[in-house]
Design a protein around this motif. Sequence first.
Motif, PDB file in Angstrom:
ATOM      1  N   GLY A 185       0.821  -1.203   0.000  1.00 40.70           N
ATOM      2  CA  GLY A 185       0.000   0.000   0.000  1.00 40.70           C
ATOM      3  C   GLY A 185       0.851   1.246   0.000  1.00 40.70           C
ATOM      4  O   GLY A 185       1.799   1.372   0.771  1.00 40.70           O
ATOM      5  N   GLY A 186       0.508   2.168  -0.873  1.00 38.31           N
ATOM      6  CA  GLY A 186       1.222   3.433  -0.940  1.00 38.31           C
ATOM      7  C   GLY A 186       0.630   4.263  -2.058  1.00 38.31           C
ATOM      8  O   GLY A 186      -0.154   3.768  -2.866  1.00 38.31           O
ATOM      9  N   PHE A 187       1.006   5.530  -2.101  1.00 34.70           N
ATOM     10  CA  PHE A 187       0.559   6.372  -3.212  1.00 34.70           C
ATOM     11  C   PHE A 187       1.414   6.036  -4.417  1.00 34.70           C
ATOM     12  O   PHE A 187       2.640   6.174  -4.370  1.00 34.70           O
ATOM     13  N   LYS A 235       2.993  12.101   0.573  1.00 34.44           N
ATOM     14  CA  LYS A 235       1.816  11.240   0.710  1.00 34.44           C
ATOM     15  C   LYS A 235       2.187   9.915   1.366  1.00 34.44           C
ATOM     16  O   LYS A 235       1.478   9.398   2.233  1.00 34.44           O
ATOM     17  N   ASN A 236       3.321   9.360   0.964  1.00 31.27           N
ATOM     18  CA  ASN A 236       3.718   8.065   1.507  1.00 31.27           C
ATOM     19  C   ASN A 236       4.221   8.153   2.941  1.00 31.27           C
ATOM     20  O   ASN A 236       4.054   7.213   3.715  1.00 31.27           O
ATOM     21  N   SER A 242       2.948   9.996   5.289  1.00 33.06           N
ATOM     22  CA  SER A 242       1.765   9.947   6.159  1.00 33.06           C
ATOM     23  C   SER A 242       1.163   8.544   6.183  1.00 33.06           C
ATOM     24  O   SER A 242       0.712   8.063   7.231  1.00 33.06           O
ATOM     25  N   ILE A 243       1.170   7.859   5.057  1.00 28.85           N
ATOM     26  CA  ILE A 243       0.642   6.491   4.992  1.00 28.85           C
ATOM     27  C   ILE A 243       1.479   5.566   5.870  1.00 28.85           C
ATOM     28  O   ILE A 243       0.938   4.790   6.673  1.00 28.85           O
ATOM     29  N   TYR A 244       2.807   5.651   5.750  1.00 30.49           N
ATOM     30  CA  TYR A 244       3.660   4.709   6.475  1.00 30.49           C
ATOM     31  C   TYR A 244       3.796   5.049   7.954  1.00 30.49           C
ATOM     32  O   TYR A 244       4.015   4.157   8.779  1.00 30.49           O
ATOM     33  N   LYS A 245       3.608   6.299   8.295  1.00 30.35           N
ATOM     34  CA  LYS A 245       3.558   6.653   9.718  1.00 30.35           C
ATOM     35  C   LYS A 245       2.328   6.020  10.362  1.00 30.35           C
ATOM     36  O   LYS A 245       2.400   5.452  11.459  1.00 30.35           O
ATOM     37  N   ALA A 246       1.201   6.078   9.662  1.00 27.45           N
ATOM     38  CA  ALA A 246      -0.035   5.483  10.188  1.00 27.45           C
ATOM     39  C   ALA A 246       0.070   3.962  10.255  1.00 27.45           C
ATOM     40  O   ALA A 246      -0.354   3.336  11.236  1.00 27.45           O
ATOM     41  N   GLN A 247       0.650   3.353   9.212  1.00 25.63           N
ATOM     42  CA  GLN A 247       0.792   1.899   9.224  1.00 25.63           C
ATOM     43  C   GLN A 247       1.768   1.448  10.315  1.00 25.63           C
ATOM     44  O   GLN A 247       1.568   0.409  10.941  1.00 25.63           O
ATOM     45  N   ASN A 260      10.218   4.510   2.662  1.00 21.51           N
ATOM     46  CA  ASN A 260       9.008   4.031   3.329  1.00 21.51           C
ATOM     47  C   ASN A 260       9.369   3.041   4.443  1.00 21.51           C
ATOM     48  O   ASN A 260       8.799   3.075   5.536  1.00 21.51           O
TER      49      ASN A 260
END
Length: 246
Positions: free
Chosen positions: A3-5, A19-20, A22-27, A51
């Motif tokens: 999963g990623g932008f 964008k990535n 924020s995604i990987y911080k949340a994951q 990431n």
Amino acid sequence: MVGGFPRKEGMERKDVMSKNVSIYKAQASAFEHHAAPDCKVLVVANPANTNALILKEFAPSIPEKNISCLTRLDHNRALGQISERLNVHVNDAKNVIIWGNHSSTQYPDVNHATVTTSSGPKSVRELVANDNWLNTEFITTVQQRGAAIIQARKLSSALSAASSACDHIHDWVLGTPKGTWVSMGVYSDGSYGIQPGLVYSFPVTCEKGEWSIVQGLKIDEISRAKMDATAKELIEEKSLAYSCLN
């Protein structure tokens, strides 16, 4: 972690960094709260090295040895180029190295690679007998393969990336054959003069579920410059990623 932008045609890696992050911080937060500390994590989504670094930073309970990123795709592409050039089965070629970032600065290195022949293993450089091709077209073809696929199908690699992810996990869990190494993006411990604190692709062997960086390989001046150039890009990516966190 697929999963990623996604990077799209015309986009630079830095365009998708914020964008990535924020995604990987949340994951990473989800991993920290719910994942077993001995789980193995493979980051595929680009920019994969950075990431993976963000994931490591924000999931501190997972050991750094348990987080890696995919450069096996580039490793397999390099073996494919060699096998095609020499008209040999791809399984007869081994020990190429992908140094550095899963990007166009990566360094596909054949200086230690061999091909199994009827008279035993022989150096790839000796068999190809064309240093100009190995130092130019071979390198750029591997470096630019991802961009060529995006241009052709308007999307990034799919089946080849999935197959490489399977290869990566297979060898990580079950081990690499004796005398063979593969390329994995792992947390640098300073080996080969690469700054600690980066996720960088090294040659590794795997045994009993653990990877180890291959030590003692001779590095010539051309290789040194290319290895440092891709490390420089990773340092810049790391800086950009951290700036996106503020």
